[in-house]
Design a protein around this motif. Structure first.
Motif, mmCIF file in Angstrom:
data_model
loop_
_atom_site.group_PDB
_atom_site.id
_atom_site.type_symbol
_atom_site.label_atom_id
_atom_site.label_comp_id
_atom_site.label_asym_id
_atom_site.label_seq_id
_atom_site.Cartn_x
_atom_site.Cartn_y
_atom_site.Cartn_z
ATOM 1 N N ASN A 68 68.957 -9.457 42.262
ATOM 2 C CA ASN A 68 70.349 -9.217 41.859
ATOM 3 C C ASN A 68 70.904 -10.364 41.018
ATOM 4 O O ASN A 68 72.042 -10.773 41.193
ATOM 5 C CB ASN A 68 71.245 -9.018 43.091
ATOM 6 N N GLY A 69 70.054 -10.891 40.138
ATOM 7 C CA GLY A 69 70.520 -11.948 39.240
ATOM 8 C C GLY A 69 70.682 -13.298 39.907
ATOM 9 O O GLY A 69 71.272 -14.208 39.335
ATOM 10 N N LYS A 77 72.417 -18.697 39.524
ATOM 11 C CA LYS A 77 72.401 -17.430 38.787
ATOM 12 C C LYS A 77 71.226 -17.445 37.816
ATOM 13 O O LYS A 77 70.898 -18.486 37.262
ATOM 14 C CB LYS A 77 73.703 -17.267 37.985
ATOM 15 N N ASP A 78 70.648 -16.269 37.629
ATOM 16 C CA ASP A 78 69.584 -16.153 36.645
ATOM 17 C C ASP A 78 70.192 -16.292 35.254
ATOM 18 O O ASP A 78 71.291 -15.823 35.012
ATOM 19 C CB ASP A 78 68.911 -14.781 36.785
ATOM 20 N N ASN A 138 77.095 -20.270 32.916
ATOM 21 C CA ASN A 138 77.115 -19.628 34.232
ATOM 22 C C ASN A 138 78.165 -20.190 35.177
ATOM 23 O O ASN A 138 78.585 -19.512 36.106
ATOM 24 C CB ASN A 138 75.729 -19.740 34.875
#
Ligand code: HEC
Length: 160
Positions: A68-69, A77-78, A138
């Motif tokens: 989910n990222g 976070k990805d 991000n």
């Protein structure tokens, strides 16, 4: 068919049975000896004769799994530059310390400079740009505009 012919035929078929049996025993014997010398020679695709190597690979896959990222191991976070950040920013403190901060580009760079001056953070070289870019993308500052103006308010007139 003479008696002699019949006898000959019997001998012939008996001979065939012997030959076939002999060949079968020979094949089974060779397979058996091969197996005893190296059982892995008989493992097919799907078996895991080298299970150690394969399980390490699976662990590596989980190690940097993204769901989910979110990079599960760190919580980052990805995004572009994720692994550079993981490799440079989780050695001394947890990723949470990074994630709970939201900063502008200048403040992220300031934080890095501060760690370099006081916490022995190494020179990040060309990775600095990648890291700062990842962080600003991000974890940018939360929008900090004023709240909306209030409407429909009854103001009390100040008494002199
Ligand atoms: C050499 C060790 C080290 C590395 C590597 C490191 N830090 Fe730090 N960082 C620290 C220390 C020590 C603190 C202070 C921890 C504390 O206050 O408990 C800190 C604090 C922080 C803080 C909190 C600053 C504040 O004002 O509260 C942030 C954000 C941060 N680091 C981000 C990063 C980022 C981004 C990277 C990757 C470029 C990184 N750190 C890599 C040592 C390091």
């Amino acid at each position: 068919m003479s008696k002699q012919d019949k006898f000959r035929q019997q001998v012939k078929s008996f001979y065939n049975v012997i030959v076939v049996s002999f060949v079968l025993v020979l094949i089974i014997g060779v397979l058996g000896i091969t197996y005893m010398m190296d059982p892995s020679a008989f493992s097919f695709k799907g078996d895991t004769p080298n299970s150690e190597v394969i399980s390490t690979t699976r662990e590596d896959d989980d190690w940097d799994k993204i769901e989910n990222g979110i990079h599960l191991r760190t919580g980052f976070k990805d995004g572009e530059g994720l692994m550079t950040v993981v490799n440079n920013c989780t050695n001394c403190h947890s990723a949470q310390l990074v994630i709970q901060n939201r900063m502008s580009e200048e403040r992220w760079i300031e934080t890095i400079r501060w760690m370099q001056k006081t916490q022995n953070l190494w020179d990040l070289g060309p990775n600095e740009k990648i890291i700062v870019n990842y962080l600003v993308t991000n974890y940018p500052p939360k929008s900090k505009g004023r709240r909306e103006a209030l409407t429909n308010i009854e103001w009390f007139p100040l008494e002199e």
